[in-house]
Design an enzyme around this catalytic site. Structure first.
Site, mmCIF file in Angstrom:
data_model
loop_
_atom_site.group_PDB
_atom_site.id
_atom_site.type_symbol
_atom_site.label_atom_id
_atom_site.label_comp_id
_atom_site.label_asym_id
_atom_site.label_seq_id
_atom_site.Cartn_x
_atom_site.Cartn_y
_atom_site.Cartn_z
ATOM 1 N N CYS A 88 0.829 -1.213 0.000
ATOM 2 C CA CYS A 88 0.000 0.000 0.000
ATOM 3 C C CYS A 88 0.864 1.264 0.000
ATOM 4 C CB CYS A 88 -0.930 -0.048 1.217
ATOM 5 S SG CYS A 88 -1.807 1.493 1.557
ATOM 6 N N CYS A 91 -0.002 3.844 2.668
ATOM 7 C CA CYS A 91 0.408 3.339 3.988
ATOM 8 C C CYS A 91 1.850 3.744 4.272
ATOM 9 C CB CYS A 91 0.271 1.823 4.061
ATOM 10 S SG CYS A 91 -1.419 1.232 3.851
#
Length: 189
Positions: A88, A91
């Site tokens: 991600c 993230c």
């Protein structure tokens, strides 16, 4: 009335216009929309104000690798959970913010945990070997925790007060000042 045939210049001009539209659209999508999204008020999760749903996950980084952590065992502290995955991109933007918060605020009143979800254990361990967060990371092997909180996007930050009540659930990158405000607000409850 005569119809003028298409010239090479007309065709080239059409391609240039199309290319400009594509480049402008990509630029707006990559750089404009994320900035707009940071200023849009999001709908609050129906879980906010409700008791946090308990889960039990194994620690894959931190001082007690292999230890099983139950969320309910943290009651009495404010808890920040950072749901993320190694694949991600956003993230990775959120991680240093959580790290700074953990280094400044973790202690007897705040527990910070990463929760790796929707990932393979090998990918999670590789990511953690590169980034080495100062806070423990739990592995959500079967998406048990993510499902408990209806998490459909990453990163997701969850703030739970000392009484075990969800005070914030944010499915987006949250800035450091805003995250600190969410934690302080939960600590005042």
């Amino acid at each position: 009335m005569s119809i003028r045939p298409h010239s090479r210049n007309d065709t080239r001009q059409g391609y240039i216009i199309a290319l400009c539209v594509i480049v402008a659209s990509l630029g707006f999508g990559l750089f404009g929309l994320p900035r707009i999204g940071k200023h849009v008020k999001r709908a609050e999760s129906p879980l906010v104000g409700e008791p946090a749903r308990d889960f039990m996950l194994k620690q894959i980084s931190g001082p007690e690798i292999g230890k099983t952590q139950r969320l309910s065992d943290l009651q009495g502290k404010t808890v920040l959970l950072d749901f993320f995955a190694s694949w991600c991109g956003p993230c990775r933007e959120q991680a240093p913010i959580v790290e700074r918060i953990a280094q400044r605020l973790s202690g007897p009143n705040l527990a910070v945990y990463g929760v790796n979800t929707s990932d393979q254990i090998a990918d999670a361990e590789h990511y953690l070997s590169e980034h080495r967060p100062s806070y423990p990371v739990l592995f959500d092997d079967e998406n048990q925790a993510a499902s408990a909180f209806n998490i459909t996007g990453l990163p997701t930050l969850l703030v739970i007060d000392k009484g075990g009540i969800v005070r914030a659930l944010e499915m987006r990158v949250v800035g450091e000042t805003e995250l600190e405000d969410l934690i302080r607000s939960a600590q005042s409850k």
